[in-house]
Design a protein around this motif. Structure first.
Motif, mmCIF file in Angstrom:
data_model
loop_
_atom_site.group_PDB
_atom_site.id
_atom_site.type_symbol
_atom_site.label_atom_id
_atom_site.label_comp_id
_atom_site.label_asym_id
_atom_site.label_seq_id
_atom_site.Cartn_x
_atom_site.Cartn_y
_atom_site.Cartn_z
ATOM 1 N N HIS A 43 0.808 -1.390 0.026
ATOM 2 C CA HIS A 43 0.030 -0.161 -0.027
ATOM 3 C C HIS A 43 0.839 1.167 0.140
ATOM 4 O O HIS A 43 1.947 1.357 0.342
ATOM 5 N N CYS A 44 0.271 2.259 -0.319
ATOM 6 C CA CYS A 44 1.073 3.637 -0.453
ATOM 7 C C CYS A 44 1.212 4.238 1.091
ATOM 8 O O CYS A 44 0.367 4.119 1.807
ATOM 9 N N SER A 45 2.560 4.568 1.452
ATOM 10 C CA SER A 45 2.780 4.926 2.644
ATOM 11 C C SER A 45 2.349 6.066 3.009
ATOM 12 O O SER A 45 1.938 6.591 4.080
ATOM 13 N N ARG A 46 1.886 7.068 2.094
ATOM 14 C CA ARG A 46 1.305 8.184 2.206
ATOM 15 C C ARG A 46 0.020 8.311 2.565
ATOM 16 O O ARG A 46 -0.938 9.279 3.298
ATOM 17 N N CYS A 47 -1.069 7.369 1.620
ATOM 18 C CA CYS A 47 -2.252 7.549 1.880
ATOM 19 C C CYS A 47 -2.889 6.398 2.189
ATOM 20 O O CYS A 47 -4.220 6.245 2.829
ATOM 21 N N ALA A 48 -2.430 5.274 2.292
ATOM 22 C CA ALA A 48 -2.646 3.775 2.820
ATOM 23 C C ALA A 48 -3.558 3.035 1.934
ATOM 24 O O ALA A 48 -3.837 2.094 2.250
ATOM 25 N N HIS A 58 5.178 5.487 -3.095
ATOM 26 C CA HIS A 58 4.054 6.264 -3.042
ATOM 27 C C HIS A 58 2.980 6.106 -4.433
ATOM 28 O O HIS A 58 3.622 5.687 -5.395
ATOM 29 N N CYS A 59 1.906 6.249 -4.268
ATOM 30 C CA CYS A 59 0.974 5.796 -5.527
ATOM 31 C C CYS A 59 1.112 6.983 -6.390
ATOM 32 O O CYS A 59 1.467 8.120 -5.822
ATOM 33 N N ASN A 60 0.516 6.984 -7.646
ATOM 34 C CA ASN A 60 0.382 8.085 -8.494
ATOM 35 C C ASN A 60 -0.167 9.247 -7.961
ATOM 36 O O ASN A 60 0.404 10.428 -8.158
ATOM 37 N N GLU A 61 -1.493 9.348 -7.308
ATOM 38 C CA GLU A 61 -1.918 10.491 -6.739
ATOM 39 C C GLU A 61 -1.044 11.266 -5.850
ATOM 40 O O GLU A 61 -0.933 12.327 -5.758
ATOM 41 N N CYS A 62 -0.475 10.423 -4.905
ATOM 42 C CA CYS A 62 0.138 10.924 -3.754
ATOM 43 C C CYS A 62 1.670 11.592 -4.435
ATOM 44 O O CYS A 62 2.040 12.743 -4.101
ATOM 45 N N ASN A 63 2.142 10.838 -5.641
ATOM 46 C CA ASN A 63 3.165 11.874 -6.156
ATOM 47 C C ASN A 63 3.019 13.082 -6.899
ATOM 48 O O ASN A 63 3.578 13.814 -6.929
#
Ligand SMILES: [Zn+2]
Ligand SMILES: [Zn+2]
Length: 238
Positions: A43-48, A58-63
């Protein structure tokens, strides 16, 4: 016979399947505990939010548009079982459930420390409830978990009176995404200086993240440099 009857009546039962359980695990039977909707490993560590294996951290959205916090740590996805437990905790006068949620969060955070070398924050703070809502419920569900985590992990807890909610917003679940965003304007206030640099904000469920964004904004203004989010559950889709 009275003794046997009182033993049966007093024996705790699993909150999810109603099976009698022993006192050591006073909330869930072992099977229900194993079957909780734990967050997928990848999972993305920023938004889970879950992401495919071997992706970047990190996922695309968080990038593309990073949220104001650094890491979002949560134990579970907000599925029906999890919703049931959290609703019992918040709306059915079951404050003792904070022990179950704290235990689950401590395990998740411990794994982060060991596997990802996660740095524990200098202080914890709970998302405040408006005083009207808190006096109606009798407790702040986020504060109970924050207190337990502060004790167990030996991290200072920022006093409730320093970070308050000045606006009594409607329950988020009853609002559209647009309303949530508008509604969060000037919701929180920092009333006294906060000396910690790295803090974790604790809440029960993170949905769109609008509450957290508003909280981060005001805490950054108060001089905090890094914020992580610790929550019991995360909804899967915004
Ligand atoms: Zn069970
Ligand atoms: Zn993300």
């Amino acid at each position: 016979m009275i003794r046997r009857l009182s033993m049966t009546l007093l024996q705790p039962r699993c909150y999810l399947c109603d099976m009698p359980i022993d006192n050591l695990q006073p909330f869930l039977c072992l099977l229900c505990q194993q079957e909780l909707p734990y967050l997928p490993h990848s999972h993305c560590s920023r938004c889970a939010l879950p992401q495919a294996k071997n992706q970047l951290q990190h996922c695309n959205e968080c990038n593309e548009q990073a949220p104001p916090w650094q890491q979002l740590i949560t134990c579970m996805s907000y599925t029906l079982e999890c919703q049931y437990l959290i609703k019992q905790y918040k709306f059915a006068q079951q404050p003792q459930l904070h022990r179950l949620f704290s235990q689950l969060l401590i395990r998740t955070i411990g794994n982060k420390v060991i596997q990802d070398h996660y740095h524990l924050p200098d202080a914890l703070v709970a998302i405040p409830l408006h005083k009207k809502r808190q006096s109606k419920r009798g407790y702040n569900q986020a504060q109970l978990v924050a207190k337990e985590l502060a004790t167990q992990l030996q991290i200072p807890l920022i006093a409730e009176k320093k970070f308050i909610r000045t606006k009594n917003t409607k329950a988020q679940a009853q609002q559209t995404a647009r309303e949530r965003k508008d509604n969060m304007h000037n919701v929180f206030q920092v009333t006294q200086p906060i000396s910690a640099n790295h803090i974790a904000i604790i809440d029960d469920v993170v949905t769109t993240g609008e509450t957290m964004k508003a909280a981060c904004q005001i805490l950054f203004t108060a001089g905090v440099e890094r914020i992580d989010i610790w929550c019991i559950a995360r909804t899967l889709a915004d």
